[in-house]
Design a protein around this motif. Structure first.
Motif, PDB file in Angstrom:
ATOM      1  N   GLY A 198       6.060   6.830  -1.186  1.00  0.00           N
ATOM      2  CA  GLY A 198       6.070   6.041  -2.500  1.00  0.00           C
ATOM      3  C   GLY A 198       6.352   6.814  -3.386  1.00  0.00           C
ATOM      4  N   LEU A 199       6.120   6.151  -4.882  1.00  0.00           N
ATOM      5  CA  LEU A 199       6.507   7.086  -5.744  1.00  0.00           C
ATOM      6  C   LEU A 199       5.721   6.613  -6.855  1.00  0.00           C
ATOM      7  CD1 LEU A 199      10.312   6.052  -5.989  1.00  0.00           C
ATOM      8  CD2 LEU A 199       9.368   8.458  -6.300  1.00  0.00           C
ATOM      9  N   TYR A 251       0.754  -1.255  -0.025  1.00  0.00           N
ATOM     10  CA  TYR A 251      -0.002   0.045  -0.031  1.00  0.00           C
ATOM     11  C   TYR A 251       0.830   1.171   0.068  1.00  0.00           C
ATOM     12  CZ  TYR A 251      -3.527  -3.343   1.436  1.00  0.00           C
ATOM     13  OH  TYR A 251      -4.559  -4.397   1.550  1.00  0.00           O
ATOM     14  N   PRO A 252       1.442   1.647  -1.049  1.00  0.00           N
ATOM     15  CA  PRO A 252       2.320   2.600  -1.227  1.00  0.00           C
ATOM     16  C   PRO A 252       1.563   3.980  -1.337  1.00  0.00           C
ATOM     17  CG  PRO A 252       2.395   1.653  -3.346  1.00  0.00           C
ATOM     18  CD  PRO A 252       1.435   0.699  -2.496  1.00  0.00           C
ATOM     19  N   GLU A 253       2.058   5.195  -0.652  1.00  0.00           N
ATOM     20  CA  GLU A 253       1.152   6.389  -0.962  1.00  0.00           C
ATOM     21  C   GLU A 253       2.394   7.541  -1.226  1.00  0.00           C
ATOM     22  OE1 GLU A 253      -2.431   6.231   2.017  1.00  0.00           O
ATOM     23  OE2 GLU A 253      -0.525   5.846   3.003  1.00  0.00           O
ATOM     24  N   PRO A 254       2.052   8.392  -2.287  1.00  0.00           N
ATOM     25  CA  PRO A 254       3.207   9.460  -2.267  1.00  0.00           C
ATOM     26  C   PRO A 254       3.095  10.596  -1.254  1.00  0.00           C
ATOM     27  CG  PRO A 254       1.185   9.847  -3.768  1.00  0.00           C
ATOM     28  CD  PRO A 254       1.004   8.448  -2.787  1.00  0.00           C
ATOM     29  N   GLY A 255       4.168  11.453  -1.247  1.00  0.00           N
ATOM     30  CA  GLY A 255       4.285  12.433  -0.476  1.00  0.00           C
ATOM     31  C   GLY A 255       3.307  13.283  -0.090  1.00  0.00           C
ATOM     32  N   TRP A 256       3.033  13.615   1.147  1.00  0.00           N
ATOM     33  CA  TRP A 256       2.111  14.449   1.828  1.00  0.00           C
ATOM     34  C   TRP A 256       0.611  13.686   1.635  1.00  0.00           C
ATOM     35  CZ3 TRP A 256       4.334  16.578   5.156  1.00  0.00           C
ATOM     36  CH2 TRP A 256       5.536  17.410   5.225  1.00  0.00           C
ATOM     37  N   ARG A 257       0.690  12.349   1.255  1.00  0.00           N
ATOM     38  CA  ARG A 257      -0.565  11.790   1.035  1.00  0.00           C
ATOM     39  C   ARG A 257      -0.650  10.369   1.846  1.00  0.00           C
ATOM     40  NH1 ARG A 257       0.041  13.332  -5.144  1.00  0.00           N
ATOM     41  NH2 ARG A 257       2.138  13.550  -4.284  1.00  0.00           N
ATOM     42  N   GLU A 258       0.526  10.141   2.740  1.00  0.00           N
ATOM     43  CA  GLU A 258       0.780   8.886   3.489  1.00  0.00           C
ATOM     44  C   GLU A 258      -0.290   8.577   4.649  1.00  0.00           C
ATOM     45  OE1 GLU A 258       2.783  11.463   3.447  1.00  0.00           O
ATOM     46  OE2 GLU A 258       4.852  10.916   2.717  1.00  0.00           O
ATOM     47  N   GLY A 313      -1.980   0.031  -5.238  1.00  0.00           N
ATOM     48  CA  GLY A 313      -2.117   1.198  -5.618  1.00  0.00           C
ATOM     49  C   GLY A 313      -1.915   1.561  -7.191  1.00  0.00           C
ATOM     50  N   ASP A 314      -2.572   1.158  -7.958  1.00  0.00           N
ATOM     51  CA  ASP A 314      -2.149   1.507  -9.660  1.00  0.00           C
ATOM     52  C   ASP A 314      -1.454   2.783  -9.751  1.00  0.00           C
ATOM     53  OD1 ASP A 314      -3.605  -0.859 -10.015  1.00  0.00           O
ATOM     54  OD2 ASP A 314      -5.266   0.231 -10.753  1.00  0.00           O
ATOM     55  N   GLY A 315      -0.470   2.927 -10.269  1.00  0.00           N
ATOM     56  CA  GLY A 315       0.459   3.793 -10.570  1.00  0.00           C
ATOM     57  C   GLY A 315       1.468   3.994  -9.522  1.00  0.00           C
ATOM     58  N   THR A 316       1.404   3.494  -8.434  1.00  0.00           N
ATOM     59  CA  THR A 316       2.384   4.016  -7.462  1.00  0.00           C
ATOM     60  C   THR A 316       3.058   2.805  -6.754  1.00  0.00           C
ATOM     61  OG1 THR A 316       0.544   3.707  -5.848  1.00  0.00           O
ATOM     62  CG2 THR A 316       0.857   5.967  -6.593  1.00  0.00           C
ATOM     63  N   MET A 317       4.101   2.929  -6.220  1.00  0.00           N
ATOM     64  CA  MET A 317       5.020   1.670  -6.007  1.00  0.00           C
ATOM     65  C   MET A 317       5.838   2.349  -4.916  1.00  0.00           C
ATOM     66  SD  MET A 317       7.563  -0.143  -8.471  1.00  0.00           S
ATOM     67  CE  MET A 317       8.710  -1.537  -7.848  1.00  0.00           C
ATOM     68  N   HIS A 318       6.494   1.333  -4.139  1.00  0.00           N
ATOM     69  CA  HIS A 318       7.595   1.572  -3.168  1.00  0.00           C
ATOM     70  C   HIS A 318       8.908   1.288  -3.941  1.00  0.00           C
ATOM     71  CE1 HIS A 318       6.673   3.370   0.708  1.00  0.00           C
ATOM     72  NE2 HIS A 318       5.596   2.359   0.790  1.00  0.00           N
ATOM     73  N   ALA A 319       9.148   2.266  -4.785  1.00  0.00           N
ATOM     74  CA  ALA A 319      10.384   1.862  -5.688  1.00  0.00           C
ATOM     75  C   ALA A 319      11.749   2.160  -5.295  1.00  0.00           C
ATOM     76  CB  ALA A 319       9.850   2.310  -7.269  1.00  0.00           C
ATOM     77  N   CYS A 320      11.727   2.664  -4.052  1.00  0.00           N
ATOM     78  CA  CYS A 320      13.193   3.265  -3.396  1.00  0.00           C
ATOM     79  C   CYS A 320      13.451   2.573  -2.248  1.00  0.00           C
ATOM     80  CB  CYS A 320      13.002   4.753  -3.343  1.00  0.00           C
ATOM     81  SG  CYS A 320      14.703   5.377  -3.439  1.00  0.00           S
ATOM     82  N   GLY A 321      12.803   1.649  -1.760  1.00  0.00           N
ATOM     83  CA  GLY A 321      12.924   1.005  -0.579  1.00  0.00           C
ATOM     84  C   GLY A 321      12.427   1.783   0.846  1.00  0.00           C
TER      85      GLY A 321
END
Length: 434
Positions: free
Chosen positions: A113-114, A19-26, A135-143
């Protein structure tokens, strides 16, 4: 009593990965962290606006960008009270274990996430083993899923030990935006820290390798340039327009002509540009998103000042006006040798770590430098370490993944470094006898 986090590192990391979420939306991410922190039992827990002043955030988003993620977290069953506390995108948390006299030690981990669509290929382990991003279009792609796991496991280990001192763990939002560390660096929780550790997984260092501290992270600024012109009919009366698109093109060309500096490396890049509404209309508005970097904070400021100059000059040349907005930025801060030595000595004794690199050049930017700089300016020591992992492809790619053996390595290095700092505090500085 919940199962110790040290015994469920893999399952916890995978739950964050799903369940990744991008910045300020976590929102869901923060709530999940809070759930674990409460189960650990800490002496202080601050969430969102209680952890920092929202006015100190950078790269703040508009409500219409935030709301879909807020609603999605609510639909996922996220605690309603926590959601209300995080309204407006005030995500992230700070947890404190306060156990009497001893050193005050900070640990910073990032949580966002990214916008990367994760691979569905069966050779990609998260897809094959059922924890691919939902989450379509989002991912923990940086660890950062691994980083959060480290943060919780370290917090749990220290809270359940005989540690004497104060541990502050910063679960920082919006690192990928360069937006979260400034707010936390300005908070009360940084005051009085004797030591600060920050950590990252991978970065082209293999499983079993640890870098005890980075050097030369690049100072960085993200900027938006908006150029306002005057529209006109492109066929009938183009002379009546002030072409914002032409001005932007001039600005982009001149940006890449900014002289490199004799004092060190500089970078400038325009990564996104858009303008105009139709082929037969002289564009009245243009937007470009750019970044500048420098080997030092001063060199970054040099490039930023020159970029503003060429942007405004290009706009005036074409009868337009330019607005130059710094969205986020971060300084350079190097790891302190005294703290690097401690981490290196500890890492050398961690099972599974077969190579310790004292220092390595970072070559990129990280807003953890705000926290590092703040601690250092207050007389403390800071180090940003790297725990190697075999990642099949580079960070920020659809098939990025971590070797989950590195989860244990990271926890052990961080916990034992904290305990060693407790034993050796105050740490001798500047070549003093140890």
């Amino acid at each position: 009593m919940s199962e110790p986090i040290r015994d469920r590192l893999v399952s916890l990391r995978r739950s964050f990965h799903r369940y990744p979420e991008p910045g300020w939306r976590e929102f869901h991410t923060t709530a999940r962290l809070v759930e674990e922190i409460r189960a650990i039992g800490v002496d202080e827990l601050a969430v969102g606006p209680d952890a920092y002043d929202p006015a100190d955030r950078m790269a703040v988003l508009d409500d219409e960008v935030i709301e879909p993620w807020f609603d999605r977290a609510r639909e996922r069953g996220t605690d309603a009270d926590l959601l209300d506390q995080m309204a407006g995108g005030n995500t992230g948390a700070v947890a404190v274990v306060d156990r009497g006299d001893g050193p005050s030690i900070g640990l910073r981990v990032d949580i966002d996430g990214l916008f990367v669509e994760e691979s569905t290929d069966e050779s990609h382990v998260p897809a094959d083993e059922g924890f691919r991003s939902e989450g379509d279009g989002t991912m923990h792609a940086c660890g950062h899923d691994a980083h959060m796991t480290w943060g919780l496991a370290v917090l749990d280990a220290i809270a359940s030990s005989d540690f004497a001192g104060r541990l502050v763990v910063f679960f920082q939002p919006a690192e990928e935006l360069g937006g979260g560390a400034h707010a936390m660096a300005e908070s009360e929780y940084v005051a009085g820290l004797d030591y600060l550790l920050a950590a990252h997984v991978g970065l082209d260092h293999p499983t079993g390798e640890v870098v005890a501290g980075i050097e030369k992270p690049l100072a960085m600024a993200h900027v938006d340039v908006t150029i306002e012109g005057t529209s006109a009919h492109a066929g009938k009366a183009p002379n009546e327009g002030d072409n914002a698109m032409h001005a932007m093109g001039t600005a982009i060309e001149n940006a890449y002509g900014i002289p490199r500096h004799g004092d060190g490396m500089t970078r400038v890049n325009v990564g996104r540009a858009e303008a105009g509404t139709a082929s037969n209309v002289v564009a009245e508005r243009a937007l470009m998103e750019a970044e500048v970097r420098g080997e030092t904070t001063e060199l970054m400021e040099y490039v930023k000042t020159r970029l503003e100059r060429v942007s405004r000059s290009a706009a005036r040349m074409h009868g337009c006006e330019a607005e130059f907005d710094v969205i986020s930025e971060c300084p350079r801060a190097d790891s302190d040798p005294e703290l690097v030595d401690v981490v290196a000595a500890v890492a050398g004794g961690v099972p599974g770590v077969d190579r310790v690199v004292p220092t390595a050049e970072f070559g990129a930017s990280e807003d953890a430098t705000f926290l590092m700089e703040c601690v250092q300016e207050d007389g403390g020591l800071a180090s940003y370490l790297i725990v190697g992992t075999d990642h099949p492809t580079s960070h920020h790619t659809p098939t990025f993944d971590v070797d989950e053996r590195s989860l244990e390595h990271g926890v052990d290095v961080l916990v034992e470094s904290i305990r060693e700092l407790e034993r050796r505090h105050p740490l001798p500085r500047g070549g003093e006898d140890q």
